[in-house]
Design a protein around this motif. Structure first.
Motif, short mmCIF file in Angstrom:
data_model
loop_
_atom_site.label_atom_id
_atom_site.label_comp_id
_atom_site.label_asym_id
_atom_site.label_seq_id
_atom_site.Cartn_x
_atom_site.Cartn_y
_atom_site.Cartn_z
N SER A 22 0.83 -1.21 0.00
CA SER A 22 0.00 0.00 0.00
C SER A 22 0.86 1.25 0.00
CB SER A 22 -0.92 0.00 1.22
OG SER A 22 -1.84 -1.07 1.18
N GLY A 23 1.91 1.24 0.82
CA GLY A 23 2.80 2.39 0.85
C GLY A 23 3.53 2.59 -0.46
N ALA A 24 3.98 1.50 -1.06
CA ALA A 24 4.73 1.61 -2.32
C ALA A 24 3.86 2.12 -3.46
CB ALA A 24 5.31 0.24 -2.68
N LEU A 25 2.58 1.79 -3.45
CA LEU A 25 1.69 2.17 -4.55
C LEU A 25 0.87 3.42 -4.24
CD1 LEU A 25 0.40 -1.34 -5.70
CD2 LEU A 25 2.29 0.00 -6.60
N GLY A 26 1.04 3.96 -3.04
CA GLY A 26 0.34 5.19 -2.70
C GLY A 26 -1.15 5.04 -2.54
N VAL A 28 -4.52 3.83 0.18
CA VAL A 28 -4.95 3.70 1.57
C VAL A 28 -6.23 2.88 1.61
CG1 VAL A 28 -3.89 5.88 2.28
CG2 VAL A 28 -6.26 5.85 1.45
N PRO A 29 -6.57 2.31 2.78
CA PRO A 29 -7.82 1.55 2.85
C PRO A 29 -9.02 2.38 2.42
CG PRO A 29 -6.50 1.17 4.81
CD PRO A 29 -5.83 2.27 4.05
N GLY A 30 -9.93 1.77 1.67
CA GLY A 30 -11.11 2.50 1.20
C GLY A 30 -12.18 1.54 0.75
N ARG A 31 -13.44 2.03 0.76
CA ARG A 31 -14.59 1.23 0.36
C ARG A 31 -15.52 2.09 -0.46
NH1 ARG A 31 -15.25 -3.34 3.23
NH2 ARG A 31 -17.52 -3.31 3.24
N PRO A 32 -16.44 1.47 -1.23
CA PRO A 32 -17.40 2.27 -1.99
C PRO A 32 -18.16 3.24 -1.09
CG PRO A 32 -17.51 -0.04 -2.64
CD PRO A 32 -16.61 0.03 -1.45
#
Length: 297
Positions: A22-26, A28-32
């Motif tokens: 997640s850090g490498a690809l920029g 963050v946790p998220g949902r619809p």
């Protein structure tokens, strides 16, 4: 999808790897927005993969992390999603794969895959149905169209190999008490893991492209049917939708192939609830799949 692994070290290692990715690809946790639908975590077989919904450069997405020992981080399963993104037409509905990153930590190799988030959710939380799904006629028609389109894709990838059929089919179908065909009438391209946790609704989406490649004609329809056997109404719906395939010599052979594979996986403790139905189905199909009636490769 599968349940969280029993081994706490595997769980901790994969969650840490997902955080690193997640850090490498920029992302963050998220949902619809405004939705509690869908899983917050989706585990693969025995903790080999871990996926979670995220937000980032491509808006709402799905970040999947795959683990392998370093010496096995290559070949069909490792490159399947990227190969599908390049070679499978967009007429086959599936999540778009945007970014892939790989890294190693000692003897462990990891790969992060960032996809679009699917519309809707998986038909089932597990490969085998617990209850019959509510799917529209359009969904079934779209699935039929997608598999037909996929079958024509040219590839050197192999989902099923002749050497495996020669070795495994006589062994796991020995209970039939007679000769078992091992050479399919024909081959075509298949998804290779078409079960209910890899299909989304209400809008069709086909997920998990690790294992796609050449297989006996009818393989995908036969596999989906096998995973439906404990839910008779759905199994009947699969048979109706793919009757021209499953009622052919190629389809009957494909059913024996997937029954072989699932009986073998049951030896490892997977999908044990299917075993009685698989054996019954083999006994129904086998008399109409006599070796003398099967063609060559």
């Amino acid at each position: 999808m599968f349940s969280e692994p029993d081994d706490p070290e595997v769980v901790a290692r994969m969650r840490t790897a997902h955080t690193v990715a997640s850090g490498a690809l920029g992302v963050v946790p998220g949902r619809p927005a405004g939705s509690d639908e869908g899983p917050r975590e989706a585990w693969g077989w025995r903790g080999r993969t871990l996926g979670k919904p995220v937000t980032g450069p491509y808006r709402l997405g799905w970040l999947r992390v795959v683990h392998s020992p370093v010496d096995r981080a290559s070949g069909k399963l490792w490159t399947g999603p990227e190969d599908a993104e390049r070679l499978v037409p967009r007429q086959v509905p599936r999540p778009r794969l945007h970014v892939v990153r790989q890294w190693t930590e000692g003897k462990d190799a990891y790969k992060a895959e960032l996809y679009d988030h699917i519309v809707g959710q998986a038909v089932s939380s597990a490969p085998v149905l617990a209850t019959g799904p509510r799917l529209t006629t359009a969904w079934w028609c779209d699935l039929r169209t997608a598999l037909g389109c996929l079958s024509a894709v040219r590839t050197e990838r192999a989902a099923v190999r002749q050497a495996y059929l020669d070795r495994a089919m006589p062994k796991y179908l020995a209970f039939l008490g007679g000769p078992v065909p091992t050479v399919p009438p024909a081959w075509s391209t298949a998804h290779g893991d078409l079960h209910w946790a890899n299909l989304a609704g209400p809008e069709l989406c086909v997920m998990d492209w690790e294992g796609w490649g050449i297989a006996p004609v009818g393989y995908d329809a036969a596999l989906l049917h096998a995973y439906s056997l404990v839910e008779p109404e759905t199994a009947a719906r699969v048979r109706r939708g793919f009757a021209d395939i499953l009622d052919s010599d190629a389809g009957r052979f494909a059913e024996l192939v997937v029954i072989t594979e699932l009986l073998q996986s049951a030896e490892r403790g997977d999908n044990l609830e299917l075993v009685p139905a698989l054996r019954r189905r083999a006994e129904e199909v086998w008399p109409r799949a006599a070796p003398g009636e099967m063609g060559g490769r």
